[in-house]
Enzyme design. Structure first.
Site, mmCIF file in Angstrom:
data_model
loop_
_atom_site.group_PDB
_atom_site.id
_atom_site.type_symbol
_atom_site.label_atom_id
_atom_site.label_comp_id
_atom_site.label_asym_id
_atom_site.label_seq_id
_atom_site.Cartn_x
_atom_site.Cartn_y
_atom_site.Cartn_z
ATOM 1 C CG ASP A 103 -9.085 -21.514 -99.169
ATOM 2 O OD1 ASP A 103 -9.485 -21.846 -98.035
ATOM 3 O OD2 ASP A 103 -8.034 -20.885 -99.382
ATOM 4 C CG HIS A 104 -14.650 -21.007 -103.055
ATOM 5 N ND1 HIS A 104 -14.764 -20.627 -104.375
ATOM 6 C CD2 HIS A 104 -14.333 -19.891 -102.373
ATOM 7 C CE1 HIS A 104 -14.530 -19.330 -104.473
ATOM 8 N NE2 HIS A 104 -14.277 -18.867 -103.274
#
Ligand code: URA
Length: 233
Positions: A103-104
């Site tokens: 995920d970012h």
């Protein structure tokens, strides 16, 4: 292999573009300038330089990156810069892709490669490659949380409960080992077990640990052939 083909294979542009880089005198091989694009070399282990920057020929790329927060793993990022911006542009030209995604806001070990078979082998659900995360939790870690994660928690889109190996590290952190790579898996498992993931960092994939690689956040390195072989095994 002719020098223009060799540069092209390493991500320096089209054959034409590589020919003009060579004609411009920017390329040296083994320390000697080479201005003929049809000069032929055995690429295996070849050391060359382009505009003074040293390179080694690599038939395939196997890269480890310590991903910082705020970067997307997608090749077409939409809300944050992509992880490819942390790597030389030659790698993007070689179609290097992340092996699975973080995920970012997740940090830590991310593998990237242009070897489709390697990417497939490591991402295949049939291969049970353990991925180790350190999760910081919003609420204190409890025995009940550890028990639930060990016994399995049900995510709404998964037919069977997912289990994790877990070890408490601190009042608000635990090591979580999962073998699958489901969407937001660790965060969703923690939420399903009644806690909330405040931060997540991947520290190892298979036997490969960030600690052994000694990378600083945002930095990358080539994997040694033995490390690639171990990941494939
Ligand atoms: N699990 C998550 O929830 N997010 C990640 O980035 C990786 C695993």
């Amino acid at each position: 292999m002719s020098l223009d083909k060799l540069l092209q294979s390493q991500g320096f542009g089209t054959r034409r573009e590589c020919q003009s880089i060579i004609a411009g005198g920017a390329v040296s091989v083994g320390g000697e300038p080479v201005a003929y694009h049809d000069a032929a070399f055995d690429p295996e282990g070849l050391e060359f330089a382009v505009s003074g920057e040293p390179w080694s020929y690599r038939a395939r790329l196997y890269i480890a990156l310590d991903k910082p927060a705020g970067y997307e793993c997608s090749r077409k990022p939409s809300h944050h810069p992509g992880v490819m911006t942390l790597l030389p542009p030659q790698f993007l030209a070689r179609d290097v892709q992340a092996v699975g995604r973080l995920d970012h806001d997740t940090t830590g070990l991310l593998l990237l490669s242009d070897d489709g078979a390697f990417i497939h082998a490591l991402s295949s659900p049939k291969r049970h490659v353990p991925k180790v995360y350190v999760a910081t939790t919003a609420d204190p870690v409890t025995d009940e949380l550890l028990t639930q994660l060990r016994h399995g928690v049900k995510l709404h889109d998964e037919p069977k409960p997912l289990t994790a190996e877990v070890r408490q590290l601190d009042t608000h952190s635990l090591e979580v080992v999962v073998e699958q790579g489901k969407y937001h898996q660790v965060k969703r498992m923690l939420a399903a077990a009644g806690n909330h993931c405040a931060a997540l960092r991947r520290t190892a994939i298979g036997g490969l640990t960030l600690a052994a690689l000694g990378l600083a956040e945002g930095k990358w390195c080539y994997l040694e052939p033995a490390q690639v072989a171990q990941l494939r095994a």
